[in-house]
Design a protein around this motif. Sequence first.
Motif, PDB file in Angstrom:
ATOM      1  N   THR A  70     -52.550  38.287  -5.537  1.00 41.15           N
ATOM      2  CA  THR A  70     -51.801  37.583  -6.571  1.00 41.15           C
ATOM      3  C   THR A  70     -50.480  37.115  -5.988  1.00 41.15           C
ATOM      4  O   THR A  70     -50.103  37.486  -4.871  1.00 41.15           O
ATOM      5  N   LYS A  71     -49.758  36.337  -6.743  1.00 41.40           N
ATOM      6  CA  LYS A  71     -48.462  35.860  -6.267  1.00 41.40           C
ATOM      7  C   LYS A  71     -47.455  36.999  -6.160  1.00 41.40           C
ATOM      8  O   LYS A  71     -46.526  36.943  -5.378  1.00 41.40           O
ATOM      9  N   ALA A  72     -47.649  38.043  -6.953  1.00 39.13           N
ATOM     10  CA  ALA A  72     -46.732  39.171  -6.924  1.00 39.13           C
ATOM     11  C   ALA A  72     -46.906  39.992  -5.656  1.00 39.13           C
ATOM     12  O   ALA A  72     -45.996  40.707  -5.234  1.00 39.13           O
ATOM     13  N   ASN A  73     -48.060  39.903  -5.002  1.00 39.02           N
ATOM     14  CA  ASN A  73     -48.299  40.680  -3.786  1.00 39.02           C
ATOM     15  C   ASN A  73     -47.658  40.047  -2.551  1.00 39.02           C
ATOM     16  O   ASN A  73     -47.491  40.716  -1.532  1.00 39.02           O
ATOM     17  N   LYS A  74     -47.310  38.777  -2.605  1.00 38.20           N
ATOM     18  CA  LYS A  74     -46.756  38.079  -1.451  1.00 38.20           C
ATOM     19  C   LYS A  74     -45.283  38.465  -1.281  1.00 38.20           C
ATOM     20  O   LYS A  74     -44.543  38.566  -2.252  1.00 38.20           O
ATOM     21  N   PRO A  75     -44.854  38.648  -0.063  1.00 36.19           N
ATOM     22  CA  PRO A  75     -43.436  38.994   0.164  1.00 36.19           C
ATOM     23  C   PRO A  75     -42.532  37.788  -0.123  1.00 36.19           C
ATOM     24  O   PRO A  75     -42.912  36.646   0.099  1.00 36.19           O
ATOM     25  N   LYS A  76     -41.348  38.067  -0.631  1.00 34.31           N
ATOM     26  CA  LYS A  76     -40.405  37.012  -0.971  1.00 34.31           C
ATOM     27  C   LYS A  76     -39.216  37.085  -0.022  1.00 34.31           C
ATOM     28  O   LYS A  76     -38.830  38.152   0.442  1.00 34.31           O
ATOM     29  N   MET A  77     -38.651  35.952   0.240  1.00 34.39           N
ATOM     30  CA  MET A  77     -37.504  35.889   1.128  1.00 34.39           C
ATOM     31  C   MET A  77     -36.233  36.036   0.294  1.00 34.39           C
ATOM     32  O   MET A  77     -36.077  35.381  -0.735  1.00 34.39           O
ATOM     33  N   ALA A  78     -35.362  36.909   0.716  1.00 29.79           N
ATOM     34  CA  ALA A  78     -34.151  37.170  -0.058  1.00 29.79           C
ATOM     35  C   ALA A  78     -33.076  36.164   0.215  1.00 29.79           C
ATOM     36  O   ALA A  78     -32.953  35.546   1.193  1.00 29.79           O
TER      37      ALA A  78
END
Length: 78
Positions: A70-78
């Motif tokens: 899901t989109k929630a599993n992808k890491p996000k850049m801070a």
Amino acid sequence: MKTIIATIFIIFISFTAQAQKTTNEVKVETVEMSIVTETTNEVKANTTTEIARLYKFKNSRIKRDLNFLTKANKPKMA
């Protein structure tokens, strides 16, 4: 005065309820049943064969659906 009349009324009702003619006891008819000492076990052999599927390929539909992201599993850049 109201409480005295209420208590006398309750006592009068309780005495009249106890003075009612009681009915005779009703006798219940009992049924005698014999004890079964022998039991037979019947086993039905089902000859149906069930098929289990084995997926050899990595991109099979079941494995792909079970390993969804899901989109929630992808890491996000801070």
